[in-house]
Design an enzyme around this catalytic site. Structure first.
Site, mmCIF file in Angstrom:
data_model
loop_
_atom_site.group_PDB
_atom_site.id
_atom_site.type_symbol
_atom_site.label_atom_id
_atom_site.label_comp_id
_atom_site.label_asym_id
_atom_site.label_seq_id
_atom_site.Cartn_x
_atom_site.Cartn_y
_atom_site.Cartn_z
ATOM 1 N N TYR A 230 -1.518 -2.635 -11.868
ATOM 2 C CA TYR A 230 -2.979 -2.486 -11.912
ATOM 3 C C TYR A 230 -3.393 -1.764 -13.197
ATOM 4 C CZ TYR A 230 -2.291 -3.505 -6.967
ATOM 5 O OH TYR A 230 -1.899 -4.073 -5.779
ATOM 6 N N GLU B 14 4.972 -6.220 1.758
ATOM 7 C CA GLU B 14 4.586 -6.839 0.480
ATOM 8 C C GLU B 14 3.981 -5.792 -0.454
ATOM 9 O OE1 GLU B 14 1.976 -9.961 1.902
ATOM 10 O OE2 GLU B 14 0.419 -8.508 2.403
ATOM 11 N N GLY C 115 0.787 -1.233 0.000
ATOM 12 C CA GLY C 115 0.000 0.000 0.000
ATOM 13 C C GLY C 115 0.818 1.281 0.000
ATOM 14 N N CYS D 92 -16.966 3.111 -27.340
ATOM 15 C CA CYS D 92 -18.198 3.890 -27.477
ATOM 16 C C CYS D 92 -18.850 4.058 -26.112
ATOM 17 C CB CYS D 92 -19.139 3.187 -28.440
ATOM 18 S SG CYS D 92 -18.357 2.843 -30.012
ATOM 19 N N GLY E 146 3.114 -3.824 -3.941
ATOM 20 C CA GLY E 146 2.894 -4.180 -5.332
ATOM 21 C C GLY E 146 3.068 -2.949 -6.201
ATOM 22 N N ARG E 147 2.073 -2.065 -6.137
ATOM 23 C CA ARG E 147 2.039 -0.885 -6.999
ATOM 24 C C ARG E 147 3.346 -0.091 -6.975
ATOM 25 N NH1 ARG E 147 -2.788 1.717 -8.492
ATOM 26 N NH2 ARG E 147 -3.832 0.678 -6.765
HETATM 27 C C1 PLP Z 1 -3.046 -5.756 -2.958
HETATM 28 C C2 PLP Z 1 -2.321 -6.195 -1.755
HETATM 29 C C3 PLP Z 1 -0.996 -5.810 -1.537
HETATM 30 C C4 PLP Z 1 -0.274 -4.852 -2.439
HETATM 31 O O1 PLP Z 1 -0.839 -3.583 -2.360
HETATM 32 P P1 PLP Z 1 -0.157 -2.347 -3.164
HETATM 33 O O2 PLP Z 1 -1.077 -1.225 -2.909
HETATM 34 O O3 PLP Z 1 -0.098 -2.758 -4.583
HETATM 35 O O4 PLP Z 1 1.197 -2.152 -2.582
HETATM 36 C C5 PLP Z 1 -0.341 -6.311 -0.443
HETATM 37 N N1 PLP Z 1 -0.968 -7.156 0.419
HETATM 38 C C6 PLP Z 1 -2.258 -7.531 0.252
HETATM 39 C C7 PLP Z 1 -2.870 -8.443 1.229
HETATM 40 C C8 PLP Z 1 -2.972 -7.065 -0.830
HETATM 41 O O5 PLP Z 1 -4.247 -7.435 -0.976
#
Ligand code: PLP
Length: 380
Positions: A359, A256, A222, A330, A258-259
């Protein structure tokens, strides 16, 4: 969100864009793997003593996963599909498997760590895990103020994880399930917070884990990214320093994201096929659309972009205007950016949307209107 990082390889991207345009190979995604490699190395270096996992759901592209693999301690996966996908690439990788609504078949796949989301899931796991058991973290949804977050996965009533009552029920169940080894606590409470706010949450989660006598803490992902400023970065150095202060001897901290790892390495390239004024507003229509890059629609932002001048054409051209950039669908929702100032833009130019590495393609509704799929290219 302070450190400024120059866009990697602007020339390589522009050169590839024009080559793809000339051969009719747009729209396309382009991933800058050396930029991802450098970014992941910098994030890793900022987090001494913290385990770094990548949340695969942000972008499961195998080339991205291969680039990330040397920099991460494992992968966070959220479905059986992701478990199978990552294992096919890295049979020995450490997987942390979370997500609400895991089926029995998914639980049976096992993982290095399973994040338990409810008492009922724990009961099912106790039946399914067999003699070898399972190593688990309880996903806690703590009451917390997460004001300013882009997405809230916790801090109040959500389907993710458990409140204190749910955790207490799990602890009672675990007394009768010695084959399930309780390792720690998992908390992924919010998305889109800066380093200072993330550290406040980490402090709360650590206090909670210590009260339970648990020393392995997954603080989730996050970390914020700023779509208004592609050069800004989450302050990993401050976050790493803060976690080093919070961590007590013997504790294992894991994150953990991601983004914030992959968003910057991806570009979506589309070519301008029309420019027109309608009731006073200038529209640029590009090949492709938000069925390939849904992110600006879901998040309600203007997707940042640069214009790569094309070979020129006798089509319309605008200078120093505010332009709304749309795709071929459209529907009035097919908008990448609204009334953004553009120095110059003409039919045939390539619009290179930045911050399309997370994403983006994998959350988009590809089959709507049956346009062709984009190509995928990699700067190496
Ligand atoms: C989606 C998710 C992440 C990654 O979140 P980001 O905003 O992409 O960093 C990490 N842990 C869990 C449990 C998630 O669902």
């Amino acid at each position: 969100m302070t450190t400024s990082v120059p866009t990697a390889h602007p020339d390589a991207l522009a050169e590839l864009a024009l080559r793809l345009a000339a051969t009719g190979a747009l729209p396309a995604y382009v991933y800058d793997l050396p930029a991802l490699d450098r970014h992941a190395a910098a994030v890793r270096a900022a987090l001494p003593g913290v385990e770094l996992f990548y949340a695969v759901k942000a972008n499961p592209d195998p080339e991205l996963l291969r680039t990330l693999a040397p920099h991460v301690d494992g992968f966070e996966v959220s479905s059986g599909g992701e478990v199978v996908h990552v294992r096919s690439l890295f049979p020995d990788a450490r997987l942390a498997f979370g997500g609400p609504g895991k089926t029995d078949a998914e639980l049976a796949l096992g993982a290095w760590r399973l994040h338990v989301e409810s008492p009922h899931e724990l009961r099912r796991l106790a039946r399914i895990a067999g003699a070898e058991g399972a190593d688990i973290l309880l996903r806690a949804n703590l009451k917390a103020s997460i004001e300013g977050a882009a997405l809230a996965m916790g801090g109040g009533a959500t389907p993710f994880g458990m409140d204190e009552d749910g955790v207490a029920e799990c602890l009672r169940l675990l007394d009768g399930a010695p084959h399930l080894r309780l390792r720690g606590v998992h908390a992924h409470l919010a998305s889109g917070l800066d380093a200072a706010r993330m550290l406040e949450l980490a402090d709360r989660v650590l206090g909670y884990a210590r009260d339970l006598g648990l020393a392995e803490i997954n603080l989730g992902g996050g970390m914020a990214v700023d779509y208004r400023n592609p050069a800004a970065r989450f302050d990993w150095a401050a976050y790493g320093r803060g976690l080093a202060v919070l961590r007590r001897p013997g504790e294992v901290l894991r994150i953990e994201p991601g983004r914030a790892l992959t968003v910057y390495c991806g570009h979506y390239l589309a070519q301008v096929i029309d420019v027109k004024r309608v009731h006073g507003e200038t529209f640029a229509i590009v090949t492709g659309g938000t069925h390939h890059l849904r992110t600006p629609v879901t998040k309600g932002h203007d997707q940042p972009f640069t214009v790569i001048p094309g070979p020129g054409s006798d089509g319309p051209r605008v200078r120093d205007e505010h332009v709304t950039v749309v795709g071929q669908l459209c529907t009035p929702k097919d908008v990448f950016a609204r009334r953004v100032p553009v120095a110059e833009l003409a039919v045939g130019d390539v619009v290179a949307f930045a911050m399309a590495g997370a994403y983006a393609w994998n959350i988009s509704h590809h089959d709507f209107l049956m346009h062709p799929k984009p190509g995928f290219h990699y700067l190496r």
